[in-house]
Design a protein around this motif. Structure first.
Motif, PDB file in Angstrom:
ATOM      1  N   ALA A 113     -15.728  -2.258  11.058  1.00  0.00           N
ATOM      2  CA  ALA A 113     -14.764  -1.722   9.575  1.00  0.00           C
ATOM      3  C   ALA A 113     -14.881  -1.584   9.135  1.00  0.00           C
ATOM      4  O   ALA A 113     -13.991  -1.249   7.521  1.00  0.00           O
ATOM      5  N   GLU A 114     -15.259  -3.278   8.185  1.00  0.00           N
ATOM      6  CA  GLU A 114     -15.553  -4.123   7.176  1.00  0.00           C
ATOM      7  C   GLU A 114     -16.513  -2.672   6.316  1.00  0.00           C
ATOM      8  O   GLU A 114     -16.682  -2.442   5.598  1.00  0.00           O
ATOM      9  N   TYR A 159     -15.559   6.417  14.811  1.00  0.00           N
ATOM     10  CA  TYR A 159     -14.610   6.254  13.604  1.00  0.00           C
ATOM     11  C   TYR A 159     -13.912   7.778  13.307  1.00  0.00           C
ATOM     12  O   TYR A 159     -14.839   8.755  13.263  1.00  0.00           O
ATOM     13  N   VAL A 162      -8.692   0.692   9.734  1.00  0.00           N
ATOM     14  CA  VAL A 162      -8.672   0.108   8.355  1.00  0.00           C
ATOM     15  C   VAL A 162      -7.535   0.671   7.779  1.00  0.00           C
ATOM     16  O   VAL A 162      -7.188   1.497   7.167  1.00  0.00           O
ATOM     17  N   GLU A 163      -6.053  -0.174   7.256  1.00  0.00           N
ATOM     18  CA  GLU A 163      -5.398   0.219   6.862  1.00  0.00           C
ATOM     19  C   GLU A 163      -5.453   1.092   5.321  1.00  0.00           C
ATOM     20  O   GLU A 163      -5.630  -0.287   4.554  1.00  0.00           O
ATOM     21  N   GLY A 164      -5.715   2.333   4.981  1.00  0.00           N
ATOM     22  CA  GLY A 164      -6.063   1.602   3.055  1.00  0.00           C
ATOM     23  C   GLY A 164      -5.135   2.548   2.618  1.00  0.00           C
ATOM     24  O   GLY A 164      -4.409   2.627   2.638  1.00  0.00           O
ATOM     25  N   TRP A 199     -10.000  -1.180  15.691  1.00  0.00           N
ATOM     26  CA  TRP A 199     -10.593  -1.858  15.240  1.00  0.00           C
ATOM     27  C   TRP A 199      -9.537  -0.586  14.487  1.00  0.00           C
ATOM     28  O   TRP A 199     -10.175   0.551  13.608  1.00  0.00           O
ATOM     29  N   ARG A 254     -14.886   0.450   5.637  1.00  0.00           N
ATOM     30  CA  ARG A 254     -14.061   0.074   4.248  1.00  0.00           C
ATOM     31  C   ARG A 254     -14.602   0.002   3.467  1.00  0.00           C
ATOM     32  O   ARG A 254     -14.109   0.504   2.043  1.00  0.00           O
ATOM     33  N   ARG A 273     -15.683  -5.359  14.146  1.00  0.00           N
ATOM     34  CA  ARG A 273     -14.557  -5.546  12.588  1.00  0.00           C
ATOM     35  C   ARG A 273     -15.969  -6.030  11.273  1.00  0.00           C
ATOM     36  O   ARG A 273     -15.449  -4.466  10.457  1.00  0.00           O
ATOM     37  N   THR A 314      -5.599  -3.224   1.406  1.00  0.00           N
ATOM     38  CA  THR A 314      -5.951  -2.640   2.147  1.00  0.00           C
ATOM     39  C   THR A 314      -6.848  -3.322   3.532  1.00  0.00           C
ATOM     40  O   THR A 314      -7.483  -4.013   2.428  1.00  0.00           O
ATOM     41  N   ARG A 315      -6.036  -3.554   4.055  1.00  0.00           N
ATOM     42  CA  ARG A 315      -6.838  -3.980   5.273  1.00  0.00           C
ATOM     43  C   ARG A 315      -6.452  -3.765   6.643  1.00  0.00           C
ATOM     44  O   ARG A 315      -6.663  -2.200   6.762  1.00  0.00           O
ATOM     45  N   ILE A 316      -7.843  -4.263   7.380  1.00  0.00           N
ATOM     46  CA  ILE A 316      -7.985  -4.108   9.041  1.00  0.00           C
ATOM     47  C   ILE A 316      -7.211  -5.345   9.544  1.00  0.00           C
ATOM     48  O   ILE A 316      -7.671  -6.217   9.719  1.00  0.00           O
TER      49      ILE A 316
END
Length: 336
Positions: free
Chosen positions: A212-213, A192, A91-93, A89, A216, A209, A235-237
């Protein structure tokens, strides 16, 4: 069979299933009257389940919902394959108003940790407090942030964001070496790592997921002392199979044509292609008084730089498209 066996990697699972199928085929061929017992173990073998999920997720029917109304994509992207698979996964920061909200006190404190010269520190503080001259010619004081366009702003924002580096690099070291990280994955624990360039960063998470959350939210807490916040909207996962854009590159994992294996591919992103096309269009829509040599002299550095940046990815089709687009624009310019 050990029902607590760890979930294998996709490639290892595929190889194990092939061995099982080959062995069953050999036994069935050599003894047509043979009756097989203890097949139930194969039904819930982790390798069989991993391979089954891979095939379901990659076939054409994956987009169609089952009787429960849920698609394979939904299970993968929304439910995160939890009590089931560990996967990759991203995490787009995205930091909200990065230049505008940096805490001056926190930033100067970080600088004091490495700089003892008070004159330099005073100069940096004066730069931060210099204010912003608006379009109405009114000078406004600045209590937070680094002036956009200021000569020191990119450097200072980079210093502020080292809080992310320090936190996640320290976390990476606690995960141990490659063997220890593999053991963590077998136990269902997440691994990670952070990749950052200026204020663009991603967290690569080998886990669920939910992992990942959690990371974030952890990143958001790390940024708070610097006065920085994550943009909840941007900010997406995403799953690596869905793909994501980073520094002008589209990164996505998918199955190679004619092979059961999946690989991570990089392509020029759509936004990067739009940007370079705009530059080509801008160079070829202006005055026609200049010579062709001058026009080509303007275009070549743009195209050379862009293609050099993207040449290490799977960019052959994109390069061919850009070449044809440029040729049409130059030809149209010549006709005018």
């Amino acid at each position: 069979m050990n029902i607590d066996a760890p979930w294998p990697e996709a490639e290892a699972a595929s190889q194990r299933v092939l061995k099982i199928q080959t062995k069953l085929h050999q036994w069935a061929s050599s003894a047509p009257d043979r009756r097989f017992e203890d097949l139930w173990n194969l039904v819930y073998d982790p390798a069989v389940l991993v391979e089954a999920w891979r095939r379901v997720r990659s076939n054409r029917g994956a987009r169609s919902a089952g009787v429960d109304g849920e698609t394979a994509h939904y299970v993968q992207a929304v439910r995160g394959e939890q009590a089931f698979l560990s996967d990759e996964w991203i995490v787009e920061g995205d930091i909200k108003a990065c230049f505008d909200e940096i805490s001056h006190a926190a930033l100067l404190q970080r600088l004091r940790a490495r700089i003892a010269d008070r004159r330099v520190l005073g100069l940096v503080k004066a730069f931060l407090k210099s204010g912003i001259l608006g379009e109405d010619r009114v000078l406004r004081e600045t209590s937070t942030g680094a002036p956009q366009g200021g000569i020191l702003s990119p450097l200072l924002s980079n210093v502020a964001l080292t809080v992310l580096d320090e936190h996640f690099v320290a976390a990476w070291h606690t995960l141990g070496d490659s063997h220890q990280r593999e053991q963590r994955r077998r136990k269902g624990l997440a691994n990670y790592r952070l990749v950052r360039y200026a204020d663009d960063w991603v967290l690569m998470v080998a886990g669920t997921r939910a992992d990942a959350e959690r990371l974030r939210e952890e990143a958001a807490v790390v940024l708070l002392p610097m006065g920085l916040r994550l943009s909840q909207e941007k900010t997406r996962i995403v799953h690596i199979d869905q793909g994501f854009d980073f520094l002008g590159v589209r990164i996505q994992r998918h199955q190679r044509r004619g092979s059961p294996k999946r690989f991570v591919y990089t392509y020029p992103s759509r936004a990067a292609l739009v940007a370079v096309k705009a530059k080509v269009r801008g160079a070829t829509c202006g005055s026609t008084n200049q010579s062709l040599a001058v026009l080509l002299h303007r275009l070549n550095p743009v195209l050379r730089g862009w293609t050099t940046y993207h040449r290490h990815g799977a960019a052959a089709k994109t390069f061919a498209y850009l070449s044809a687009f440029t040729w049409r624009r130059v030809w149209g310019w010549l006709c005018r």
